[in-house]
Design an enzyme around this catalytic site. Sequence first.
Site, PDB file in Angstrom:
ATOM      1  N   SER A  57       0.801  -1.219   0.000  1.00 55.97           N
ATOM      2  CA  SER A  57       0.000   0.000   0.000  1.00 55.97           C
ATOM      3  C   SER A  57       0.839   1.276   0.000  1.00 55.97           C
ATOM      4  CB  SER A  57      -0.957   0.017   1.191  1.00 55.97           C
ATOM      5  OG  SER A  57      -0.244   0.115   2.401  1.00 55.97           O
ATOM      6  N   HIS A  96       1.051   4.216   6.844  1.00 60.85           N
ATOM      7  CA  HIS A  96       0.511   5.099   5.808  1.00 60.85           C
ATOM      8  C   HIS A  96       0.943   6.542   6.055  1.00 60.85           C
ATOM      9  CE1 HIS A  96      -2.974   2.341   4.281  1.00 60.85           C
ATOM     10  NE2 HIS A  96      -1.778   1.930   3.907  1.00 60.85           N
ATOM     11  N   ASP A 124      -8.027   6.442   4.324  1.00 60.84           N
ATOM     12  CA  ASP A 124      -8.109   5.243   5.163  1.00 60.84           C
ATOM     13  C   ASP A 124      -9.355   5.155   6.038  1.00 60.84           C
ATOM     14  OD1 ASP A 124      -5.699   4.355   4.179  1.00 60.84           O
ATOM     15  OD2 ASP A 124      -4.532   5.070   5.884  1.00 60.84           O
TER      16      ASP A 124
END
Length: 181
Positions: A57, A96, A124
């Site tokens: 990701s 992230h 998210d």
Amino acid sequence: MQLIRSAVAEVKKMQKRQLLLQGVNLGLIITSALMIWKFLVLVTGSESPIVVVLSGSMEPGFYRGDILFLDQPKGPIETGNIIVFNAGDREIPIVHRIIKVHERHNNISAVDILTKGDNNWGDDRSLYPRGVRWLGRHHIMGRVIGYLPYIGQVTIIMNDYPIVKVLLIAALGLFVITSKE
């Protein structure tokens, strides 16, 4: 099979004192690793100062198998920082990038954070627990301060194929038992 037989024969030849010494050496190795980990926790202020990237990701910034080094952010949290967070009851933390930060003026340390994986299409919010639209400081495990590419592949292989973990531990045990000083 021959290797196992020879290792067992070697153990049978050892005196009790040698076996005890090998056990103490193994204990010292394990204790040293735990002490180093605890030292890193104290220095960085992060509950988990080293993590392995487990998904794609964050590509192309970080790839699966990269090892990340974390610290606990004491100063302001800024858009663009890469954080490791755990929101809800997830077993595995998420790595992230922060895409939005809202500071609440009634409390200096209170911030609302929105994250997104570099390789993901949207933010998210779907990963956050039900009813949570923003993360807070208490969700952050650490901020990325450095990384080593691909070294964590060993961890991924051991998690994906548990037999590799068993074989590696058995091989390490045989090595410690059969090694002579």
